[in-house]
Design a protein around this motif. Structure first.
Motif, short mmCIF file in Angstrom:
data_model
loop_
_atom_site.label_atom_id
_atom_site.label_comp_id
_atom_site.label_asym_id
_atom_site.label_seq_id
_atom_site.Cartn_x
_atom_site.Cartn_y
_atom_site.Cartn_z
N GLY A 11 35.76 24.14 26.12
CA GLY A 11 35.57 25.42 26.78
C GLY A 11 34.67 25.39 27.99
N ASP A 12 33.97 24.31 28.21
CA ASP A 12 33.01 24.26 29.30
C ASP A 12 33.66 23.68 30.56
N THR A 13 33.70 24.47 31.61
CA THR A 13 34.37 24.06 32.85
C THR A 13 33.57 23.02 33.64
N LYS A 14 32.36 22.71 33.22
CA LYS A 14 31.55 21.69 33.90
C LYS A 14 32.03 20.28 33.59
N ARG A 15 32.94 20.14 32.65
CA ARG A 15 33.42 18.82 32.23
C ARG A 15 34.21 18.11 33.33
N GLU A 16 35.07 18.83 34.01
CA GLU A 16 35.97 18.21 34.99
C GLU A 16 35.22 17.47 36.12
N PRO A 17 34.18 18.05 36.72
CA PRO A 17 33.47 17.30 37.76
C PRO A 17 32.86 16.00 37.25
N LEU A 18 32.37 16.01 36.02
CA LEU A 18 31.80 14.79 35.44
C LEU A 18 32.88 13.73 35.24
N LEU A 19 34.07 14.15 34.85
CA LEU A 19 35.14 13.20 34.59
C LEU A 19 35.61 12.49 35.86
N LYS A 20 35.39 13.10 37.02
CA LYS A 20 35.79 12.47 38.28
C LYS A 20 35.09 11.12 38.48
N ASP A 21 33.85 11.00 38.02
CA ASP A 21 33.09 9.76 38.18
C ASP A 21 32.91 9.01 36.86
N PHE A 22 33.67 9.39 35.85
CA PHE A 22 33.52 8.83 34.51
C PHE A 22 34.04 7.40 34.41
N GLY A 23 35.08 7.09 35.15
CA GLY A 23 35.70 5.77 35.04
C GLY A 23 37.12 5.92 34.55
N LYS A 24 37.70 4.82 34.14
CA LYS A 24 39.10 4.79 33.73
C LYS A 24 39.29 5.54 32.41
N HIS A 25 40.09 6.62 32.45
CA HIS A 25 40.33 7.44 31.27
C HIS A 25 41.58 8.28 31.45
N THR A 26 42.03 8.87 30.37
CA THR A 26 43.04 9.92 30.41
C THR A 26 42.50 11.06 29.55
N THR A 27 43.09 12.24 29.71
CA THR A 27 42.60 13.38 28.93
C THR A 27 43.74 14.05 28.17
N GLY A 28 43.35 14.65 27.07
CA GLY A 28 44.23 15.50 26.29
C GLY A 28 43.56 16.86 26.22
N LYS A 29 44.05 17.74 25.38
CA LYS A 29 43.47 19.07 25.29
C LYS A 29 41.99 19.04 24.90
N ALA A 30 41.67 18.29 23.86
CA ALA A 30 40.29 18.25 23.39
C ALA A 30 39.69 16.85 23.44
N CYS A 31 40.46 15.89 23.93
CA CYS A 31 40.01 14.50 23.90
C CYS A 31 39.98 13.87 25.28
N VAL A 32 39.14 12.87 25.38
CA VAL A 32 39.15 11.97 26.52
C VAL A 32 39.44 10.60 25.92
N TYR A 33 40.41 9.90 26.49
CA TYR A 33 40.82 8.61 25.95
C TYR A 33 40.37 7.49 26.88
N ILE A 34 39.79 6.44 26.29
CA ILE A 34 39.39 5.26 27.07
C ILE A 34 39.92 4.01 26.37
N ASN A 35 40.07 2.94 27.15
CA ASN A 35 40.49 1.66 26.57
C ASN A 35 39.28 0.91 26.02
N LYS A 36 38.18 0.94 26.79
CA LYS A 36 36.98 0.22 26.37
C LYS A 36 35.76 0.83 27.07
N VAL A 37 34.60 0.63 26.49
CA VAL A 37 33.35 1.18 27.02
C VAL A 37 33.06 0.60 28.41
N ALA A 38 33.44 -0.65 28.64
CA ALA A 38 33.19 -1.29 29.94
C ALA A 38 33.90 -0.57 31.09
N ASP A 39 34.92 0.24 30.78
CA ASP A 39 35.68 0.96 31.82
C ASP A 39 35.00 2.24 32.28
#
Length: 143
Positions: A88-116
């Motif tokens: 529900g928090d709209t502040k999430r999207e700006p943070l995800l821009k610099d998060f690294g390699k990931h994909t998103t779902g409705k409630a999840c953020v998916y990563i392959n590994k922490v190093a990414d």
């Protein structure tokens, strides 16, 4: 009547992580366990058979559906690691821009590994999610 499958259990988080087949994913799970524990201050608990959650809150939707869920969590699944944050928090999207390699779902953020990913941004996402849920459900959050 709908039965909620993802409930807090008394299963061992360590035993669950030890059962992760891929050694690198298991190592990442331990690293995430440390990051989430340190950042939230909450003890890790198993939610259902495969989610490692931190803290909890009780929700009730206008439809009448209600239940308990972890404030944040993760699951080292075979394909990817799922990270669970409040949506529900709209502040999430700006943070995800610099998060690294990931994909998103409705409630999840998916990563392959922490190093990414950027671990400092992960910590910000964890804090943001916990704060958001504590504001929305002020009397319903627990350790």
């Amino acid at each position: 009547m709908y039965i909620l499958k993802t409930k807090e259990t008394d299963h061992s988080v360590i035993e669950y992580i030890e059962q992760v087949e891929n050694p690198k994913k298991r190592e990442d799970a331990y690293q995430l366990l440390d990051i989430f524990t340190e950042t939230t201050g909450y003890e890790a608990k198993m939610w259902g058979p495969s989610i490692i959650g931190f803290g909890s809150y009780h929700y009730k939707y206008p439809s009448g559906h209600e239940g308990d869920a972890p404030l944040v969590g993760f699951s080292p699944r075979k394909a990817k690691i799922s990270l669970y944050f409040a949506t529900g928090d709209t502040k999430r999207e700006p943070l995800l821009k610099d998060f690294g390699k990931h994909t998103t779902g409705k409630a999840c953020v998916y990563i392959n590994k922490v190093a990414d990913i950027n671990v400092e941004i992960l910590k910000e996402l964890i804090i943001q999610s916990v704060q958001f849920l504590q504001e929305v459900y002020p009397d319903k959050t627990t350790k």
